[in-house]
Design a protein around this motif. Sequence first.
Motif, PDB file in Angstrom:
ATOM      1  N   PRO A  32     -66.216 -12.692  19.135  1.00 32.27           N
ATOM      2  CA  PRO A  32     -65.366 -12.128  17.975  1.00 32.27           C
ATOM      3  C   PRO A  32     -64.083 -12.703  18.494  1.00 32.27           C
ATOM      4  O   PRO A  32     -63.274 -13.100  17.682  1.00 32.27           O
ATOM      5  N   ALA A  33     -63.478 -12.594  19.578  1.00 30.45           N
ATOM      6  CA  ALA A  33     -62.168 -13.043  19.936  1.00 30.45           C
ATOM      7  C   ALA A  33     -62.050 -14.660  19.871  1.00 30.45           C
ATOM      8  O   ALA A  33     -60.834 -14.947  19.251  1.00 30.45           O
ATOM      9  N   THR A  34     -63.099 -15.274  19.851  1.00 29.20           N
ATOM     10  CA  THR A  34     -62.933 -16.866  19.603  1.00 29.20           C
ATOM     11  C   THR A  34     -62.602 -16.989  18.029  1.00 29.20           C
ATOM     12  O   THR A  34     -61.741 -17.709  17.784  1.00 29.20           O
ATOM     13  N   PHE A  35     -63.503 -16.384  17.187  1.00 33.09           N
ATOM     14  CA  PHE A  35     -63.093 -16.385  15.721  1.00 33.09           C
ATOM     15  C   PHE A  35     -61.776 -15.490  15.450  1.00 33.09           C
ATOM     16  O   PHE A  35     -61.296 -15.997  14.318  1.00 33.09           O
ATOM     17  N   GLU A  36     -61.205 -14.514  16.040  1.00 33.36           N
ATOM     18  CA  GLU A  36     -59.962 -14.142  15.672  1.00 33.36           C
ATOM     19  C   GLU A  36     -58.876 -15.323  16.059  1.00 33.36           C
ATOM     20  O   GLU A  36     -58.033 -15.475  15.176  1.00 33.36           O
ATOM     21  N   LYS A  37     -59.192 -15.946  17.092  1.00 29.33           N
ATOM     22  CA  LYS A  37     -58.137 -17.245  17.269  1.00 29.33           C
ATOM     23  C   LYS A  37     -58.170 -18.201  16.234  1.00 29.33           C
ATOM     24  O   LYS A  37     -57.442 -18.779  15.754  1.00 29.33           O
ATOM     25  N   ILE A  38     -59.438 -18.347  15.734  1.00 31.29           N
ATOM     26  CA  ILE A  38     -59.730 -19.384  14.518  1.00 31.29           C
ATOM     27  C   ILE A  38     -59.091 -18.727  13.430  1.00 31.29           C
ATOM     28  O   ILE A  38     -58.517 -19.751  12.493  1.00 31.29           O
ATOM     29  N   ALA A  39     -59.210 -17.502  12.980  1.00 31.74           N
ATOM     30  CA  ALA A  39     -58.827 -17.039  11.858  1.00 31.74           C
ATOM     31  C   ALA A  39     -57.222 -17.101  11.658  1.00 31.74           C
ATOM     32  O   ALA A  39     -56.605 -17.351  10.888  1.00 31.74           O
ATOM     33  N   GLU A  40     -56.602 -16.758  12.990  1.00 29.62           N
ATOM     34  CA  GLU A  40     -55.248 -17.131  13.064  1.00 29.62           C
ATOM     35  C   GLU A  40     -54.713 -18.572  12.830  1.00 29.62           C
ATOM     36  O   GLU A  40     -53.817 -18.854  12.079  1.00 29.62           O
ATOM     37  N   LEU A  41     -55.459 -19.539  13.753  1.00 26.35           N
ATOM     38  CA  LEU A  41     -55.132 -20.708  13.603  1.00 26.35           C
ATOM     39  C   LEU A  41     -55.274 -21.241  12.044  1.00 26.35           C
ATOM     40  O   LEU A  41     -54.379 -22.213  11.622  1.00 26.35           O
ATOM     41  N   TYR A  42     -56.329 -20.934  11.358  1.00 29.77           N
ATOM     42  CA  TYR A  42     -56.287 -21.292  10.186  1.00 29.77           C
ATOM     43  C   TYR A  42     -55.895 -20.346   8.955  1.00 29.77           C
ATOM     44  O   TYR A  42     -56.047 -20.722   7.550  1.00 29.77           O
ATOM     45  N   ASN A  43     -55.021 -19.406   9.464  1.00 33.06           N
ATOM     46  CA  ASN A  43     -54.274 -18.507   8.627  1.00 33.06           C
ATOM     47  C   ASN A  43     -55.466 -17.849   7.611  1.00 33.06           C
ATOM     48  O   ASN A  43     -55.096 -17.440   6.247  1.00 33.06           O
ATOM     49  N   LEU A  44     -56.280 -17.212   7.922  1.00 36.61           N
ATOM     50  CA  LEU A  44     -57.393 -16.591   7.346  1.00 36.61           C
ATOM     51  C   LEU A  44     -57.182 -15.106   7.545  1.00 36.61           C
ATOM     52  O   LEU A  44     -57.168 -14.647   8.569  1.00 36.61           O
ATOM     53  N   PRO A  45     -57.275 -14.270   6.419  1.00 33.58           N
ATOM     54  CA  PRO A  45     -57.286 -12.750   6.571  1.00 33.58           C
ATOM     55  C   PRO A  45     -58.596 -12.393   7.333  1.00 33.58           C
ATOM     56  O   PRO A  45     -59.597 -12.660   7.244  1.00 33.58           O
ATOM     57  N   LEU A  46     -58.243 -11.244   8.283  1.00 36.59           N
ATOM     58  CA  LEU A  46     -59.374 -10.683   8.957  1.00 36.59           C
ATOM     59  C   LEU A  46     -59.090  -9.412   9.027  1.00 36.59           C
ATOM     60  O   LEU A  46     -58.139  -8.936   9.972  1.00 36.59           O
ATOM     61  N   ALA A  47     -59.560  -8.558   8.282  1.00 38.92           N
ATOM     62  CA  ALA A  47     -59.302  -7.159   8.228  1.00 38.92           C
ATOM     63  C   ALA A  47     -60.600  -6.391   9.015  1.00 38.92           C
ATOM     64  O   ALA A  47     -61.588  -6.193   8.560  1.00 38.92           O
ATOM     65  N   TYR A  48     -60.325  -5.805  10.164  1.00 38.48           N
ATOM     66  CA  TYR A  48     -61.317  -5.023  10.827  1.00 38.48           C
ATOM     67  C   TYR A  48     -61.398  -3.522  10.504  1.00 38.48           C
ATOM     68  O   TYR A  48     -60.615  -3.190   9.899  1.00 38.48           O
ATOM     69  N   LYS A  49     -62.752  -3.205  10.415  1.00 44.77           N
ATOM     70  CA  LYS A  49     -63.043  -1.805  10.097  1.00 44.77           C
ATOM     71  C   LYS A  49     -63.569  -1.002  11.080  1.00 44.77           C
ATOM     72  O   LYS A  49     -64.230  -1.726  12.127  1.00 44.77           O
ATOM     73  N   GLU A  50     -63.269   0.379  11.262  1.00 44.77           N
ATOM     74  CA  GLU A  50     -63.805   0.981  12.393  1.00 44.77           C
ATOM     75  C   GLU A  50     -65.216   1.259  12.079  1.00 44.77           C
ATOM     76  O   GLU A  50     -65.939   1.463  11.104  1.00 44.77           O
ATOM     77  N   LEU A  51     -65.956   1.276  13.530  1.00 45.32           N
ATOM     78  CA  LEU A  51     -67.424   1.580  13.358  1.00 45.32           C
ATOM     79  C   LEU A  51     -67.590   2.476  14.622  1.00 45.32           C
ATOM     80  O   LEU A  51     -68.471   1.850  15.615  1.00 45.32           O
ATOM     81  N   PRO A  52     -67.046   3.499  14.686  1.00 46.64           N
ATOM     82  CA  PRO A  52     -67.274   4.349  15.629  1.00 46.64           C
ATOM     83  C   PRO A  52     -68.886   4.801  15.984  1.00 46.64           C
ATOM     84  O   PRO A  52     -69.219   5.035  17.345  1.00 46.64           O
ATOM     85  N   GLU A  53     -69.591   4.729  15.014  1.00 43.45           N
ATOM     86  CA  GLU A  53     -71.267   5.013  15.288  1.00 43.45           C
ATOM     87  C   GLU A  53     -71.697   3.877  16.489  1.00 43.45           C
ATOM     88  O   GLU A  53     -72.678   4.233  17.149  1.00 43.45           O
ATOM     89  N   LEU A  54     -71.185   2.627  16.525  1.00 40.89           N
ATOM     90  CA  LEU A  54     -71.646   1.736  17.437  1.00 40.89           C
ATOM     91  C   LEU A  54     -71.277   2.370  18.925  1.00 40.89           C
ATOM     92  O   LEU A  54     -72.046   1.899  19.710  1.00 40.89           O
TER      93      LEU A  54
END
Length: 147
Positions: A32-54
């Motif tokens: 996921p960190a790779t795709f976070e960097k890609i999202a930032e590079l491409y200026n794509l919105p990335l909104a995380y949601k909590e998943l405490p059950e995980l």
Amino acid sequence: MEFISYPDLRVLLHETFPRYPLDRLNKYDITPATFEKIAELYNLPLAYKELPELLAFKEETEKLHAKLFGELCGEDGKQIVITDEFIKEKKFAVMGSSYLHTFIHDYYPETYRMSLFQPLDVVFWYVDQKLLLLVHHKGYYAWLSYN
């Protein structure tokens, strides 16, 4: 279901996101960190949601499956699944989206003796729909669209 090799996945990632430096895609860099960097590079919105059950293992696999994939439309298409175990094996699962339920509930637990939904990083890449689902081992997830 079939598998693709790390070099083939690396090529597909570079073809899809050519501005992300190819030399940064080593065998441990498809998380996921790779795709976070890609999202930032491409200026794509990335909104995380909590998943405490995980983290707490409080919900059954079926409930987590519904929670994560309930947002996805029913369209079938090519999907690549990237997990920690697949990274170790340098292979990645490729399947039609319609096989996902079987993969999560049968194939993965029988093959790896563990649930796919536990504190680990998983990327579900819907190639045809230009969507990624990033599940982070720290208990959150995000959908990333790159249309």
